[in-house]
Design a protein around this motif. Sequence first.
Motif, PDB file in Angstrom:
ATOM      1  N   TYR A 110       8.030  11.351  -5.827  1.00  0.00           N
ATOM      2  CA  TYR A 110       7.741   9.429  -5.578  1.00  0.00           C
ATOM      3  C   TYR A 110       7.542   8.903  -6.980  1.00  0.00           C
ATOM      4  O   TYR A 110       7.963   9.331  -7.980  1.00  0.00           O
ATOM      5  N   HIS A 151      -1.133   2.663 -10.118  1.00  0.00           N
ATOM      6  CA  HIS A 151      -2.130   3.707  -9.568  1.00  0.00           C
ATOM      7  C   HIS A 151      -3.000   4.768 -10.478  1.00  0.00           C
ATOM      8  O   HIS A 151      -2.706   4.774 -11.168  1.00  0.00           O
ATOM      9  N   THR A 152      -3.549   5.256  -9.422  1.00  0.00           N
ATOM     10  CA  THR A 152      -4.624   6.040 -10.417  1.00  0.00           C
ATOM     11  C   THR A 152      -4.188   7.674 -10.484  1.00  0.00           C
ATOM     12  O   THR A 152      -2.791   8.406 -10.065  1.00  0.00           O
ATOM     13  N   LYS A 180       0.651  -1.239  -0.626  1.00  0.00           N
ATOM     14  CA  LYS A 180      -0.203  -0.276   0.238  1.00  0.00           C
ATOM     15  C   LYS A 180       1.236   1.394   0.253  1.00  0.00           C
ATOM     16  O   LYS A 180       1.878   1.270   0.985  1.00  0.00           O
ATOM     17  N   LEU A 181       0.451   2.538  -1.070  1.00  0.00           N
ATOM     18  CA  LEU A 181       1.237   3.007  -0.503  1.00  0.00           C
ATOM     19  C   LEU A 181       1.432   4.146   0.178  1.00  0.00           C
ATOM     20  O   LEU A 181       0.042   4.940   0.874  1.00  0.00           O
ATOM     21  N   ASP A 182       2.854   4.160   0.879  1.00  0.00           N
ATOM     22  CA  ASP A 182       2.830   5.661   2.282  1.00  0.00           C
ATOM     23  C   ASP A 182       3.103   7.019   1.505  1.00  0.00           C
ATOM     24  O   ASP A 182       4.031   6.770   0.475  1.00  0.00           O
ATOM     25  N   THR A 183       1.857   7.703   1.648  1.00  0.00           N
ATOM     26  CA  THR A 183       2.726   9.058   0.656  1.00  0.00           C
ATOM     27  C   THR A 183       3.387  10.006   1.981  1.00  0.00           C
ATOM     28  O   THR A 183       2.803  11.402   1.094  1.00  0.00           O
ATOM     29  N   LYS A 204      -5.582   9.750  -9.615  1.00  0.00           N
ATOM     30  CA  LYS A 204      -5.592  10.605  -8.569  1.00  0.00           C
ATOM     31  C   LYS A 204      -4.960  10.653  -7.289  1.00  0.00           C
ATOM     32  O   LYS A 204      -4.895  11.309  -6.954  1.00  0.00           O
ATOM     33  N   THR A 205      -4.496   9.590  -6.658  1.00  0.00           N
ATOM     34  CA  THR A 205      -3.276   9.125  -6.621  1.00  0.00           C
ATOM     35  C   THR A 205      -2.665  10.516  -7.161  1.00  0.00           C
ATOM     36  O   THR A 205      -1.514  10.483  -6.452  1.00  0.00           O
ATOM     37  N   ALA A 222      -3.006  13.753  -5.371  1.00  0.00           N
ATOM     38  CA  ALA A 222      -2.914  14.258  -3.920  1.00  0.00           C
ATOM     39  C   ALA A 222      -1.121  13.728  -4.059  1.00  0.00           C
ATOM     40  O   ALA A 222      -1.088  14.941  -3.510  1.00  0.00           O
ATOM     41  N   LEU A 223      -0.290  13.448  -4.705  1.00  0.00           N
ATOM     42  CA  LEU A 223       0.664  13.671  -4.708  1.00  0.00           C
ATOM     43  C   LEU A 223       1.690  14.994  -4.871  1.00  0.00           C
ATOM     44  O   LEU A 223       2.678  15.756  -4.278  1.00  0.00           O
ATOM     45  N   LYS A 235      -2.672  10.418 -16.278  1.00  0.00           N
ATOM     46  CA  LYS A 235      -2.154  10.574 -15.238  1.00  0.00           C
ATOM     47  C   LYS A 235      -1.655  11.421 -14.411  1.00  0.00           C
ATOM     48  O   LYS A 235      -1.989  11.620 -13.608  1.00  0.00           O
TER      49      LYS A 235
END
Length: 270
Positions: A66, A73-74, A56-59, A76-77, A80-81, A146
Amino acid sequence: MNTRSLLATASLLLLLTGCTTVSDGKGDEPATGGTAAGKRWQPRPGTDWQWQLSGKLDTSVDVPVYDIDGFDHTKKTVAALHADGRKVICYLSTGAWEDWRPDAGDFPKSVIGKGNGWKGERWLDIRAVDVLEPLMAARLDMCRDKGFDAVEPDNMDGYKNTTGFPLKAADQLRYNRLLARLAHERGMSVGLKNDLDQIPALVDDFDFAVNEQCAQYDECADMTPFIEADKAVFHVEYELPTSDFCAESRRLKLSSLLKKYELGVWREAC
């Protein structure tokens, strides 16, 4: 002219011309997907990073860059980053076929060779550019759509391995340059993964480098052309303690981490 005057002049010019600058990857500028005014992101030597391809990605890791799996990964991910001020690299295997990817069935058997040592992975016949170019272009379209800032194409040194195909150095140069061009056409930066012997020929085609275990094999000095070109070298060791390689990494200005082979969350930075 003093520094404050230079900054003020530069700011005025930017306002007048509408130009934008390229982030140096140190987190001091907003990180947005794609490019501004046609300029690509250019990470500079010493830029800290996190490389996570499993789990699970830890942001929450406090780094400006990253590197994550492009398929897993989407949008959206990635967004968010970006909202947290990070640049995001899209990991893709471009020199090997992976049997679990959603496009695995699009690769004809004729271009799938011997295993590369990882379960479910086989080397690709990179000479078959007519077959591979549209497949890789579609993957890079995915990274662009993406919102990724850059691409890490993996398995870029098949010609030095037992692939099942008579690959030559010239085949690898042609294929690696093709991938760099495809990424650049989509506004993304691109990193040269390993392929140490061809760095002098390829340093101008790539925006940064990604290296595994150069310290273990006493090869880190081979990365110098990227550093001299003011381009980051994102480097990982798996088997050496940081006490064995961090001093040299700092001297060479590499962005070095100790990671476990599964490339999960855990990291120890120099």
